[in-house]
Enzyme design. Structure first.
Site, PDB file in Angstrom:
ATOM      1  N   HIS A  95      39.110  32.577  35.727  1.00 48.17           N
ATOM      2  CA  HIS A  95      38.011  32.815  34.792  1.00 48.17           C
ATOM      3  C   HIS A  95      37.432  34.203  35.024  1.00 48.17           C
ATOM      4  O   HIS A  95      37.149  34.590  36.162  1.00 48.17           O
ATOM      5  CB  HIS A  95      36.910  31.767  35.008  1.00 48.17           C
ATOM      6  CG  HIS A  95      35.672  32.011  34.193  1.00 48.17           C
ATOM      7  ND1 HIS A  95      34.438  32.237  34.759  1.00 48.17           N
ATOM      8  CD2 HIS A  95      35.480  32.075  32.846  1.00 48.17           C
ATOM      9  CE1 HIS A  95      33.537  32.406  33.813  1.00 48.17           C
ATOM     10  NE2 HIS A  95      34.154  32.314  32.638  1.00 48.17           N
ATOM     11  N   SER A  96      37.269  34.970  33.953  1.00 49.56           N
ATOM     12  CA  SER A  96      36.590  36.259  34.008  1.00 49.56           C
ATOM     13  C   SER A  96      37.256  37.190  35.031  1.00 49.56           C
ATOM     14  O   SER A  96      38.445  37.479  34.923  1.00 49.56           O
ATOM     15  CB  SER A  96      35.098  36.026  34.312  1.00 49.56           C
ATOM     16  OG  SER A  96      34.341  37.169  34.020  1.00 49.56           O
ATOM     17  N   TYR A  97      36.515  37.654  36.045  1.00 52.54           N
ATOM     18  CA  TYR A  97      37.092  38.483  37.112  1.00 52.54           C
ATOM     19  C   TYR A  97      38.251  37.774  37.805  1.00 52.54           C
ATOM     20  O   TYR A  97      39.178  38.419  38.309  1.00 52.54           O
ATOM     21  CB  TYR A  97      35.994  38.830  38.129  1.00 52.54           C
ATOM     22  CG  TYR A  97      36.498  39.186  39.504  1.00 52.54           C
ATOM     23  CD1 TYR A  97      37.039  40.447  39.776  1.00 52.54           C
ATOM     24  CD2 TYR A  97      36.432  38.259  40.552  1.00 52.54           C
ATOM     25  CE1 TYR A  97      37.501  40.772  41.044  1.00 52.54           C
ATOM     26  CE2 TYR A  97      36.893  38.571  41.821  1.00 52.54           C
ATOM     27  CZ  TYR A  97      37.426  39.833  42.067  1.00 52.54           C
ATOM     28  OH  TYR A  97      37.885  40.143  43.325  1.00 52.54           O
TER      29      TYR A  97
END
Length: 255
Positions: A95-97
Site C-alpha cells: 500500500h502506498s509507499y
C-alpha cells in the site's frame, strides 16, 4: 501412459486448488501492520494465511527508529519475513509507499512470490525514490517538517483526513496509531537488478474517491499498460480502513 498423464494433471490441479493462499500485506508510510486488521481477519476467515508485518521504526516498532533505517531496511524486513517463515506462492500486497518496498522484494526473491498487488501505491523505477517521484514542493515540505520535528530523522505523519478518512471516530483512532516515517526511506533510491516486477504478474488498485494527486500518474500509467491488470475502488487512500469488505473481496479474487 495417457492415463498416467491424466492422473498427474488431475493431482496437480487438485493441489493447486487446495493450496492455502498466502498473503503478505505491506503497509504504507506512517502506518503499521495494525491498519490491515479488518482485512486480515476476513482473509483468514476465508482460509488464507496472512502476515501483516510492521516495518522497522514504525508502529509498535517506533522505539527502533534510528538514522540507519532506510528503504533497504524495509525491503529486508519483508524478505526476511518471507524467507524465515519459508513462504512460497505469496500474494505480496504493498500500500502506498509499500509499493516501493514490494518492488525491491520482488527483485530479490521472485521465486517465492506469485503476484504483486499495488494498492494505491507509489511506483518507482530503478534509481528513483519516493522523494524523486513527488513534486519539488512536496519534497521541500517533507524535508522541512523532518528537520523541525527531530532534526531530519523522520517525517511526522499528516492527519488521517489526508488519506481520505472522514468518520470522526475512525479519524481519531487512525491519528492515534500513525507514527513518524524514517526520513531515509523516502530519499534512498530503489536499486533493481532485474526488470520492474521481475516477470511476476502486476496488479494495480487505484483509490479514486478522493484520489491523491501524486498517485494519479501511477494509476494512469498502469491503466494504459498491457503489463498491468488495473482495478478501482471508489474510496480514499486508506481503503483497508475505509472499505475493508470490498478490498478483501478484490484481494480474494486474485487467489
Amino acid at each position: 501412459m495417457v492415463l498416467l498423464l491424466i492422473s498427474n494433471t488431475f493431482n496437480s490441479n487438485a493441489q493447486n486448488k487446495s493450496r492455502q493462499p498466502v498473503f503478505v500485506l505491506v503497509h504504507g508510510a506512517w502506518h503499521g501492520g495494525w491498519c490491515w486488521q479488518k482485512v486480515s481477519e476476513k482473509l483468514r476467515a476465508e482460509g488464507g494465511l496472512v502476515y501483516t508485518p510492521t516495518l522497522s521504526g514504525l508502529g509498535e516498532n517506533k522505539n527502533m527508529l534510528n538514522n540507519q533505517i532506510d528503504l533497504n531496511t524495509h525491503i529486508e524486513d519483508i524478505v526476511n519475513l518471507i524467507v524465515k517463515n519459508n513462504l512460497h506462492h505469496v500474494i505480496l500486497v504493498g500500500h502506498s509507499y509499500g509499493g516501493v518496498v514490494i518492488a525491491g522484494v520482488a527483485d530479490r526473491i521472485p521465486e517465492r512470490l506469485e503476484k504483486l498487488v499495488y494498492l494505491d501505491a507509489v511506483l518507482t523505477e530503478n534509481g528513483e525514490s519516493t522523494f524523486s517521484v513527488n513534486p519539488k514542493q512536496s519534497q521541500d515540505d517533507f524535508t522541512k517538517k523532518a528537520m523541525d520535528f527531530d532534526k531530519g530523522l523522520s517525517i511526522p505523519p499528516p492527519s488521517s483526513t489526508w488519506f481520505g478518512l472522514k468518520d470522526s471516530i475512525t479519524v481519531k483512532l487512525t491519528n492515534d496509531s500513525l507514527t513518524s516515517q524514517p526520513y531515509k526511506t523516502f530519499t534512498q533510491p530503489l536499486v533493481l537488478k532485474h526488470p520492474y516486477g521481475n516477470h511476476l504478474p502486476l496488479i494495480y488498485i487505484a483509490c479514486t474517491d478522493p484520489e491523491l494527486p501524486v498517485l494519479k500518474q501511477f494509476a494512469r500509467r498502469t491503466k494504459k499498460s498491457k503489463m498491468w491488470k488495473y482495478y478501482e475502488l471508489k474510496t480514499g487512500h486508506d481503503a483497508m480502513i475505509s472499505m475493508p469488505d470490498e478490498l478483501t473481496a478484490l484481494l480474494s479474487s486474485f487467489k
